[in-house]
Design a protein around this motif. Structure first.
Motif, PDB file in Angstrom:
ATOM      1  N   ILE A  19       0.465  -4.805   0.876  1.00 58.15           N
ATOM      2  CA  ILE A  19       1.480  -4.330  -0.366  1.00 58.15           C
ATOM      3  C   ILE A  19       1.453  -5.193  -1.250  1.00 58.15           C
ATOM      4  CG2 ILE A  19       2.136  -2.589   1.254  1.00 58.15           C
ATOM      5  CD1 ILE A  19       4.764  -4.574   0.999  1.00 58.15           C
ATOM      6  N   GLY A  20       0.873  -6.526  -1.182  1.00 55.67           N
ATOM      7  CA  GLY A  20       1.189  -7.079  -2.399  1.00 55.67           C
ATOM      8  C   GLY A  20       2.782  -7.958  -2.467  1.00 55.67           C
ATOM      9  N   GLN A  21       3.343  -7.845  -3.587  1.00 56.41           N
ATOM     10  CA  GLN A  21       4.766  -8.467  -3.752  1.00 56.41           C
ATOM     11  C   GLN A  21       5.124  -9.779  -3.092  1.00 56.41           C
ATOM     12  OE1 GLN A  21       6.825  -6.272  -5.371  1.00 56.41           O
ATOM     13  NE2 GLN A  21       6.853  -4.260  -4.404  1.00 56.41           N
ATOM     14  N   PRO A  22       3.879 -10.900  -3.233  1.00 54.80           N
ATOM     15  CA  PRO A  22       3.907 -12.056  -2.351  1.00 54.80           C
ATOM     16  C   PRO A  22       5.416 -12.834  -2.826  1.00 54.80           C
ATOM     17  CG  PRO A  22       2.796 -12.035  -4.618  1.00 54.80           C
ATOM     18  CD  PRO A  22       2.710 -10.738  -4.388  1.00 54.80           C
ATOM     19  N   ILE A  63       9.146  -6.358  10.627  1.00 53.14           N
ATOM     20  CA  ILE A  63       8.061  -6.978  10.906  1.00 53.14           C
ATOM     21  C   ILE A  63       8.340  -8.555  10.942  1.00 53.14           C
ATOM     22  CG2 ILE A  63       5.635  -7.535  10.186  1.00 53.14           C
ATOM     23  CD1 ILE A  63       5.923  -4.500   8.815  1.00 53.14           C
ATOM     24  N   LEU A  64       8.960  -8.814   9.774  1.00 56.59           N
ATOM     25  CA  LEU A  64       9.161 -10.316   9.718  1.00 56.59           C
ATOM     26  C   LEU A  64      10.088 -10.958  10.851  1.00 56.59           C
ATOM     27  CD1 LEU A  64       9.697 -10.798   5.985  1.00 56.59           C
ATOM     28  CD2 LEU A  64       7.689 -11.384   7.178  1.00 56.59           C
ATOM     29  N   LEU A  79      11.342  -1.819   0.359  1.00 55.28           N
ATOM     30  CA  LEU A  79      10.375  -2.828   0.775  1.00 55.28           C
ATOM     31  C   LEU A  79      11.126  -3.784   1.708  1.00 55.28           C
ATOM     32  CD1 LEU A  79       7.863  -4.374   0.341  1.00 55.28           C
ATOM     33  CD2 LEU A  79       8.862  -5.793  -1.390  1.00 55.28           C
ATOM     34  N   LEU A  80      12.355  -3.932   1.461  1.00 53.56           N
ATOM     35  CA  LEU A  80      13.199  -4.764   2.548  1.00 53.56           C
ATOM     36  C   LEU A  80      13.160  -4.076   3.659  1.00 53.56           C
ATOM     37  CD1 LEU A  80      15.196  -7.445   2.511  1.00 53.56           C
ATOM     38  CD2 LEU A  80      16.968  -5.633   2.204  1.00 53.56           C
TER      39      LEU A  80
END
Lengths: 254, 216
Positions: free
Chosen positions: B180-183, B12-13, B5-6
């Motif tokens: 993808i969620g994971q807020p 993008i971040l 995920l990272l």
């Protein structure tokens, strides 16, 4: 008419105040002041604090506007709001609190107005500023900041800064009042030198020694009016007005 | 957080962060110029400009930055013109923060002794010359800590520009969460990135504010 004015040649005075009145709020600080100063004359204003002498100086230099009356200085009618600004850059003023620019060294203080207002090129401005500093005996302190100078040196830099624009008249507003007693002499010495060189000067001071030795004419102010004026020996030795006598008694006998 | 995920979200971040930084710098420059102008007009402007400056300052201090941004972004299109979201963000943040920055400069200008203006006038300097070569240079010590503090709040306010669709850090974070969620993980990472930018500034402000209060 007193003897000092009578002995002047018949030329237009460089400063002429007629019927000048000024109030701050409801307090009237000047009441119908008439005063002439001639080219090359050293006029000293004395009087208790609150007598209006600093206000006279601030009106002559364009920092304050008279409520009524006419004020002509260096051929500029300061009572005319449209023309009053013409006086800027043509008279010099030395303040009690020096008002040096703390972010500039001595040379920068003296040359700033030459570069910004007079648009001189920096090299010429620095040369003229060095000459002015030399005139007050501080050429060797040109790169010192105000915080690195003694009070007397700061005030001499302020005098050099005023002189550098080659003013027609120099105003001194209690220039030595903020100084330690041992530093007063170096400043009054510079002022005496200017007087000897023929500078027209209007001086508000508590230094009676300076008034006595250097003034051509002494004006004693009391409660917003000119109570008495004359040559220093007349005012100091043989004052006519009772208020003058009381004032001199107080300041000379302590 | 999984390293997968990272790895996938970080680029993008970071791209969002770059946009945030560019937006911040542009709005800092704009806000400083607007604020300086408003402070100058408010303290010694000609004619009716002090009142106008005051109206501007009170108006933007009394309304949320989101309203400012909405007005500019949608307001301009309402009149039939198109405005790019980046331009709307820069203008909105500049005029909004300019109101606060104006007050910072005003307090600095008012801290300089009146005698400095008086001697400048007698020496023949115009008000503008006096302001830029005598007054403004002396305001640094008083103005800089609250000014940097204001920049700090401006950088954080850029996250609100995401509301009008600007793809800056906040917006990119939202986009990832939408997909993808994971807020918790994503917004935590977004917060960390803001913090990395803001913390050094915040520490600088604190150190200089303390030094100032010790001196006075």
């Amino acid at each position: 008419m007193n003897t000092a004015i009578a002995s002047q040649p018949l030329v237009k005075p460089i400063i002429n105040l007629t019927g000048v009145t000024k109030s701050f709020g409801t307090t009237q600080v000047l009441k119908q002041i008439n005063l002439e100063v001639h080219q090359g004359e050293v006029l000293v204003l004395i009087g208790a604090s609150g007598s209006g002498k600093s206000t006279v100086l601030r009106i002559m230099s364009g920092l304050e506007t008279a409520d009524a009356g006419e004020v002509w200085v260096n051929e500029v009618p300061l009572h005319d709001a449209r023309r009053a600004r013409e006086i800027r850059g043509h008279v010099g003023m030395v303040f009690q609190q020096f008002n040096l620019f703390p972010h500039k060294d001595a040379l920068g203080n003296v040359s700033l107005a030459l570069i910004k207002a007079r648009k001189m090129n920096p090299a010429d401005a620095r040369k003229r500023a060095m000459d002015a500093l030399d005139r007050v005996g501080l050429a060797d302190r040109a790169d010192h900041y105000p915080s690195q100078l003694s009070g007397g040196q700061q005030q001499r830099v302020a005098i050099a800064r005023a002189l550098a624009v080659e003013p027609g008249i120099m105003f001194f507003d209690e220039a030595t009042s903020a100084l330690d007693p041992e530093l007063v002499g170096e400043v009054t010495e510079v002022m005496r030198g200017l007087a000897r060189d023929g500078m027209t000067m209007v001086v508000v001071t508590h230094e009676m020694g300076f008034a006595r030795k250097t003034a051509d004419r002494v004006v004693f102010m009391d409660k917003g009016v000119i109570a008495e004026q004359g040559a220093p020996e007349q005012i100091f030795v043989n004052p006519q007005n009772e208020r003058t006598q009381q004032f001199l008694h107080r300041v000379l006998d302590h | 957080m999984t390293s997968d995920l990272l790895m996938s979200s970080l680029p993008i971040l970071l791209q969002g962060l770059l946009t945030t930084l560019i937006l911040s710098v542009a709005a800092i420059v704009g806000g400083t110029l607007v604020g300086l102008l408003a402070a100058v007009l408010r303290t010694f402007g000609p004619w009716g400009t002090p009142r106008l400056a005051r109206l501007y300052i009170e108006l933007f201090r009394g309304t949320p930055v989101l309203i400012t941004l909405m007005f500019i972004y949608f307001g301009v299109s309402y009149f039939g013109y198109a405005i790019d979201v980046f331009a709307a963000g820069v203008i909105g943040l500049s005029v909004y923060q300019g109101a606060y920055i104006a007050e910072v400069f005003r307090s600095g200008i008012e801290s300089v002794q009146k005698g400095q203006w008086e001697v400048s006038q007698i020496l023949g300097l115009s008000k503008m010359q006096a302001f830029f070569s005598v007054i403004l240079p002396q305001t640094g010590k008083i103005v800089l800590p609250p000014l940097i503090g204001q920049y700090l709040s401006l950088i954080k306010d850029t996250s609100i520009v995401s509301m009008i669709g600007m793809s800056e850090l906040m917006h990119q974070g939202q986009a990832i969460v939408d997909r993808i969620g994971q807020p918790v993980e994503i917004y935590g990472l977004v917060a960390l990135l803001y913090f990395i930018v803001c913390f050094p500034l915040s520490r600088w402000v604190r150190r200089h504010d303390r030094r100032r209060s010790l001196l006075s």
